[in-house]
Design a protein around this motif. Sequence first.
Motif, short mmCIF file in Angstrom:
data_model
loop_
_atom_site.label_atom_id
_atom_site.label_comp_id
_atom_site.label_asym_id
_atom_site.label_seq_id
_atom_site.Cartn_x
_atom_site.Cartn_y
_atom_site.Cartn_z
N ASP A 2 0.85 -1.18 0.00
CA ASP A 2 0.00 0.00 0.00
C ASP A 2 0.89 1.24 0.00
O ASP A 2 1.81 1.36 0.78
N HIS A 3 0.62 2.17 -0.91
CA HIS A 3 1.45 3.36 -1.03
C HIS A 3 0.70 4.61 -0.60
O HIS A 3 0.95 5.70 -1.10
N GLY A 4 -0.23 4.50 0.34
CA GLY A 4 -0.98 5.65 0.83
C GLY A 4 -0.12 6.56 1.68
O GLY A 4 0.98 6.22 2.10
N VAL A 5 -0.65 7.74 1.95
CA VAL A 5 0.05 8.73 2.76
C VAL A 5 -0.31 8.50 4.23
O VAL A 5 -1.47 8.28 4.57
N CYS A 6 0.69 8.56 5.08
CA CYS A 6 0.47 8.38 6.52
C CYS A 6 1.22 9.48 7.24
O CYS A 6 2.38 9.78 6.93
N SER A 7 0.57 10.10 8.20
CA SER A 7 1.21 11.21 8.90
C SER A 7 2.31 10.70 9.83
O SER A 7 2.26 9.57 10.33
N ALA A 8 3.30 11.55 10.07
CA ALA A 8 4.38 11.21 10.98
C ALA A 8 3.83 10.94 12.38
O ALA A 8 4.29 10.04 13.08
N LYS A 9 2.82 11.71 12.77
CA LYS A 9 2.21 11.53 14.09
C LYS A 9 1.60 10.14 14.21
O LYS A 9 1.78 9.46 15.21
N ASP A 10 0.86 9.71 13.16
CA ASP A 10 0.25 8.38 13.20
C ASP A 10 1.30 7.27 13.23
O ASP A 10 1.15 6.29 13.96
#
Length: 130
Positions: A2-10
Amino acid sequence: MDHGVCSAKDISEYYQIPPSLLAKVMQRLKRAGLVTSVQGTSGGYALEPSFGDTSFLEFMGCFEEDVALVDCLIQEDSPACLQAHCCSIRNPIAALNDAIQAQFQSLTLEDLVQPASSTGTLVSLHSLSR
């Protein structure tokens, strides 16, 4: 993968990584071209399509300049080893190091996140976290 965007916080919260350490790791991965950063309110990090094809040895190279079992294989006159001048196991250790590095070169990051194969040669990271 999966190449979705994930926040650094998450990412930090999910893996319980201190934000300052995660920032350094993500910088190295970005510099190596394995992730991209996305700016904005829904920004974060995304895996590059080449991430899964990256060898484990290349991945390790993002964090360590030289990778070897013992220092004397990186620097022949390693000051850490007092036995370098008369070492009888350097050649066998070098052969073992070469075999391990070849295995790490043939193992991709995609291989590491796949379920264990029926041959038992790969171990899934998911099974290690249980």
